[in-house]
Design a protein around this motif. Structure first.
Motif, PDB file in Angstrom:
ATOM      1  N   PRO A  67      32.384 -11.886 -27.905  1.00  0.00           N
ATOM      2  CA  PRO A  67      31.651 -11.867 -26.640  1.00  0.00           C
ATOM      3  C   PRO A  67      32.556 -12.435 -25.544  1.00  0.00           C
ATOM      4  O   PRO A  67      33.139 -13.517 -25.709  1.00  0.00           O
ATOM      5  CB  PRO A  67      30.459 -12.795 -26.906  1.00  0.00           C
ATOM      6  CG  PRO A  67      30.312 -12.806 -28.394  1.00  0.00           C
ATOM      7  CD  PRO A  67      31.701 -12.661 -28.940  1.00  0.00           C
ATOM      8  N   ALA A  68      32.688 -11.714 -24.440  1.00  0.00           N
ATOM      9  CA  ALA A  68      33.648 -12.114 -23.409  1.00  0.00           C
ATOM     10  C   ALA A  68      33.373 -11.379 -22.117  1.00  0.00           C
ATOM     11  O   ALA A  68      32.639 -10.390 -22.094  1.00  0.00           O
ATOM     12  CB  ALA A  68      35.072 -11.810 -23.875  1.00  0.00           C
ATOM     13  N   GLY A  69      34.025 -11.856 -21.061  1.00  0.00           N
ATOM     14  CA  GLY A  69      33.915 -11.163 -19.796  1.00  0.00           C
ATOM     15  C   GLY A  69      34.737 -11.831 -18.723  1.00  0.00           C
ATOM     16  O   GLY A  69      35.429 -12.826 -18.963  1.00  0.00           O
ATOM     17  N   HIS A  70      34.647 -11.280 -17.525  1.00  0.00           N
ATOM     18  CA  HIS A  70      35.411 -11.785 -16.386  1.00  0.00           C
ATOM     19  C   HIS A  70      34.942 -13.175 -15.973  1.00  0.00           C
ATOM     20  O   HIS A  70      33.748 -13.462 -16.001  1.00  0.00           O
ATOM     21  CB  HIS A  70      35.256 -10.858 -15.182  1.00  0.00           C
ATOM     22  CG  HIS A  70      35.992  -9.587 -15.332  1.00  0.00           C
ATOM     23  ND1 HIS A  70      35.406  -8.448 -15.824  1.00  0.00           N
ATOM     24  CD2 HIS A  70      37.280  -9.264 -15.063  1.00  0.00           C
ATOM     25  CE1 HIS A  70      36.298  -7.474 -15.850  1.00  0.00           C
ATOM     26  NE2 HIS A  70      37.449  -7.942 -15.397  1.00  0.00           N
ATOM     27  N   ALA A  81      32.751 -18.055 -20.464  1.00  0.00           N
ATOM     28  CA  ALA A  81      32.612 -17.747 -21.894  1.00  0.00           C
ATOM     29  C   ALA A  81      31.192 -18.039 -22.371  1.00  0.00           C
ATOM     30  O   ALA A  81      30.599 -17.233 -23.103  1.00  0.00           O
ATOM     31  CB  ALA A  81      33.638 -18.521 -22.704  1.00  0.00           C
ATOM     32  N   LEU A  82      30.630 -19.173 -21.951  1.00  0.00           N
ATOM     33  CA  LEU A  82      29.251 -19.512 -22.329  1.00  0.00           C
ATOM     34  C   LEU A  82      28.258 -18.502 -21.746  1.00  0.00           C
ATOM     35  O   LEU A  82      27.344 -18.046 -22.432  1.00  0.00           O
ATOM     36  CB  LEU A  82      28.887 -20.907 -21.821  1.00  0.00           C
ATOM     37  CG  LEU A  82      29.207 -22.070 -22.730  1.00  0.00           C
ATOM     38  CD1 LEU A  82      28.911 -23.390 -22.022  1.00  0.00           C
ATOM     39  CD2 LEU A  82      28.472 -21.984 -24.043  1.00  0.00           C
ATOM     40  N   ARG A  83      28.428 -18.170 -20.476  1.00  0.00           N
ATOM     41  CA  ARG A  83      27.539 -17.208 -19.819  1.00  0.00           C
ATOM     42  C   ARG A  83      27.590 -15.857 -20.524  1.00  0.00           C
ATOM     43  O   ARG A  83      26.564 -15.256 -20.843  1.00  0.00           O
ATOM     44  CB  ARG A  83      27.926 -17.057 -18.343  1.00  0.00           C
ATOM     45  CG  ARG A  83      27.121 -15.976 -17.616  1.00  0.00           C
ATOM     46  CD  ARG A  83      27.547 -15.829 -16.160  1.00  0.00           C
ATOM     47  NE  ARG A  83      28.966 -15.629 -15.956  1.00  0.00           N
ATOM     48  CZ  ARG A  83      29.634 -14.489 -16.161  1.00  0.00           C
ATOM     49  NH1 ARG A  83      28.991 -13.419 -16.612  1.00  0.00           N
ATOM     50  NH2 ARG A  83      30.935 -14.401 -15.933  1.00  0.00           N
ATOM     51  N   GLU A  84      28.809 -15.369 -20.771  1.00  0.00           N
ATOM     52  CA  GLU A  84      28.957 -14.062 -21.415  1.00  0.00           C
ATOM     53  C   GLU A  84      28.389 -14.070 -22.837  1.00  0.00           C
ATOM     54  O   GLU A  84      27.756 -13.098 -23.258  1.00  0.00           O
ATOM     55  CB  GLU A  84      30.430 -13.637 -21.430  1.00  0.00           C
ATOM     56  CG  GLU A  84      30.977 -13.307 -20.061  1.00  0.00           C
ATOM     57  CD  GLU A  84      30.452 -11.993 -19.485  1.00  0.00           C
ATOM     58  OE1 GLU A  84      29.810 -11.201 -20.206  1.00  0.00           O
ATOM     59  OE2 GLU A  84      30.701 -11.761 -18.284  1.00  0.00           O
TER      60      GLU A  84
END
Length: 164
Positions: A67-70, A81-84
């Protein structure tokens, strides 16, 4: 602009990879969001449930990834990282620690008409705190070391060493 992040990377050692990433950060302006079409910051979450690690199926690349993102304006990579993780899996985690960083080649995305570019991807381990609080945005998989994509199997070794 990224002095705190450069300092945090120092705890990962002084390899050629780390030195290259520090240099990219020193020489870059705003890497948050998608403002820089060549190089962007992303953050990944490594969260275990027992002996298994959470993965998502990437909607465009059609492969299993963390799980990942900008990293968006106004947030740290750890917060991203926590949000994504929460958005993509519906799960909640806490207590992050930076454990790795990579330069990832992102291919051309015909769906979004985004050209190929690179991400500096910061990878954090977190503790799972509780079950889903929302519906997962993406297909979620809990995989063992044997089931995980080869690129991510080294993170299981790290977890095993902490237990001994």
């Amino acid at each position: 602009m990224y002095n705190d992040l450069i300092h945090e990377l120092s705890f990962l050692g002084n390899s050629k990879k780390i030195q290259k990433i520090k240099e990219l950060l020193r020489n870059s302006k705003n890497l948050k969001g998608k403002k820089n079409p060549e190089l962007q910051l992303s953050a990944s979450a490594l969260v275990f449930k027992g002996e298994k690690l959470y993965f998502i199926e990437h909607p465009y690349q059609k492969e299993l990834l963390l799980p990942a993102g900008h990293v968006e304006e106004g947030e740290s990579p750890k917060e991203a990282a926590l949000r994504e993780f929460h958005e993509e899996t519906g799960q909640v985690a806490k207590n992050g620690q930076l454990v790795d960083v990579n330069i990832i080649e992102i291919p051309f995305n015909a769906v979004k008409n985004e050209k190929a570019h690179q991400h500096i991807d910061l990878r954090y381990t977190f503790e799972l705190t509780r079950g889903p609080t929302r519906r997962a945005e993406l297909p979620v998989f809990l995989l063992s070391k044997a089931e995980a994509p080869k690129e991510f199997q080294k993170y299981f070794n790290r977890r095993e060493k902490r237990r001994t």
